[in-house]
Design a protein around this motif. Structure first.
Motif, mmCIF file in Angstrom:
data_model
loop_
_atom_site.group_PDB
_atom_site.id
_atom_site.type_symbol
_atom_site.label_atom_id
_atom_site.label_comp_id
_atom_site.label_asym_id
_atom_site.label_seq_id
_atom_site.Cartn_x
_atom_site.Cartn_y
_atom_site.Cartn_z
ATOM 1 N N ALA A 23 0.826 -1.211 0.000
ATOM 2 C CA ALA A 23 0.000 0.000 0.000
ATOM 3 C C ALA A 23 0.858 1.259 0.000
ATOM 4 O O ALA A 23 0.517 2.258 -0.627
ATOM 5 N N ALA A 24 1.999 1.197 0.699
ATOM 6 C CA ALA A 24 2.908 2.344 0.779
ATOM 7 C C ALA A 24 3.883 2.389 -0.397
ATOM 8 O O ALA A 24 4.739 3.266 -0.457
ATOM 9 N N GLN A 25 3.759 1.442 -1.312
ATOM 10 C CA GLN A 25 4.590 1.354 -2.520
ATOM 11 C C GLN A 25 6.075 1.193 -2.213
ATOM 12 O O GLN A 25 6.930 1.767 -2.878
ATOM 13 N N LEU A 26 6.369 0.399 -1.180
ATOM 14 C CA LEU A 26 7.757 0.079 -0.865
ATOM 15 C C LEU A 26 8.173 -1.181 -1.603
ATOM 16 O O LEU A 26 7.375 -2.099 -1.778
ATOM 17 N N THR A 27 9.432 -1.214 -1.968
ATOM 18 C CA THR A 27 10.025 -2.430 -2.496
ATOM 19 C C THR A 27 10.464 -3.252 -1.293
ATOM 20 O O THR A 27 11.044 -2.721 -0.363
ATOM 21 N N PHE A 28 10.165 -4.513 -1.307
ATOM 22 C CA PHE A 28 10.629 -5.346 -0.204
ATOM 23 C C PHE A 28 11.032 -6.700 -0.731
ATOM 24 O O PHE A 28 10.459 -7.213 -1.673
ATOM 25 N N ASP A 29 12.081 -7.243 -0.121
ATOM 26 C CA ASP A 29 12.567 -8.550 -0.537
ATOM 27 C C ASP A 29 13.312 -9.229 0.595
ATOM 28 O O ASP A 29 14.423 -9.662 0.439
ATOM 29 N N ILE A 30 12.703 -9.296 1.744
ATOM 30 C CA ILE A 30 13.323 -10.004 2.872
ATOM 31 C C ILE A 30 13.267 -11.489 2.527
ATOM 32 O O ILE A 30 12.757 -12.301 3.262
ATOM 33 N N GLY A 31 13.799 -11.819 1.375
ATOM 34 C CA GLY A 31 13.678 -13.182 0.904
ATOM 35 C C GLY A 31 12.317 -13.424 0.276
ATOM 36 O O GLY A 31 12.095 -14.441 -0.345
ATOM 37 N N ASP A 32 11.417 -12.466 0.428
ATOM 38 C CA ASP A 32 10.062 -12.548 -0.096
ATOM 39 C C ASP A 32 9.316 -13.796 0.373
ATOM 40 O O ASP A 32 8.346 -14.202 -0.234
ATOM 41 N N ALA A 33 9.780 -14.393 1.437
ATOM 42 C CA ALA A 33 9.112 -15.576 1.954
ATOM 43 C C ALA A 33 8.946 -15.442 3.461
ATOM 44 O O ALA A 33 9.802 -14.892 4.145
ATOM 45 N N GLU A 34 7.856 -15.973 3.937
ATOM 46 C CA GLU A 34 7.546 -15.840 5.359
ATOM 47 C C GLU A 34 8.611 -16.464 6.248
ATOM 48 O O GLU A 34 8.965 -15.911 7.283
ATOM 49 N N GLU A 35 9.172 -17.599 5.847
ATOM 50 C CA GLU A 35 10.194 -18.232 6.682
ATOM 51 C C GLU A 35 11.480 -17.401 6.715
ATOM 52 O O GLU A 35 12.160 -17.347 7.744
ATOM 53 N N ASP A 36 11.808 -16.717 5.621
ATOM 54 C CA ASP A 36 12.975 -15.835 5.619
ATOM 55 C C ASP A 36 12.746 -14.636 6.531
ATOM 56 O O ASP A 36 13.649 -14.182 7.228
ATOM 57 N N PHE A 37 11.521 -14.128 6.525
ATOM 58 C CA PHE A 37 11.170 -13.020 7.406
ATOM 59 C C PHE A 37 11.297 -13.452 8.863
ATOM 60 O O PHE A 37 11.859 -12.730 9.688
#
Length: 138
Positions: A20-34
């Motif tokens: 919604a805030a138009q941020l790029t995110f890629d903390i592994g893009d997976a819940e387990e990586d987060f």
């Protein structure tokens, strides 16, 4: 509104906030990586809630020398109310408590409109060159 530490079950709500805030995110893009990042680095990860709804976030890190700010976001419905400033002050205090004397942050090219916000908080442009290397692929 309250500010609290991020919990593993906040992942989906955070993804929705960042989109919604138009941020790029890629903390592994997976819940387990987060969950892994949260367990190892999450002492400075915070959300802002209103009536149990996550409306803001800030992820901060400290490498022993510098602090770093990531994923400062306020849901568009709640922007321009000083909430971003409150989240930043909270993250800065958390880092300062660890002995952090300098905080860095990166503004991505698609989000340069936030530069004035950070400058009002006392941040100044640096003459550094950002570089990256992807050392593994999914």
């Amino acid at each position: 509104m309250i500010i609290r530490h991020i919990e593993p079950n906040d992942y989906r709500a955070l993804c929705e906030l960042w989109q919604a805030a138009q941020l790029t995110f890629d903390i592994g893009d997976a819940e387990e990586d987060f969950a892994w990042a949260l367990q190892h680095y999450g002492q400075h990860y915070f959300v802002m809630e209103e009536e149990s709804r996550i409306i803001g976030s800030v992820l901060a890190a400290f490498d022993g020398r510098r602090g770093w700010i990531y994923h400062l976001a306020v849901h568009p419905e709640f922007q321009r109310r000083g909430l971003g400033r409150r989240l930043m002050e909270h993250a800065e205090a958390s880092l300062s408590h660890m002995g952090c004397l300098k905080i860095n942050l990166l503004i991505e090219p698609h989000n340069l409109g936030v530069k004035q916000f950070y400058m009002r908080l006392g941040y100044t442009p640096a003459n550094n060159q950002f570089m990256e290397k992807i050392i593994h692929s999914q």
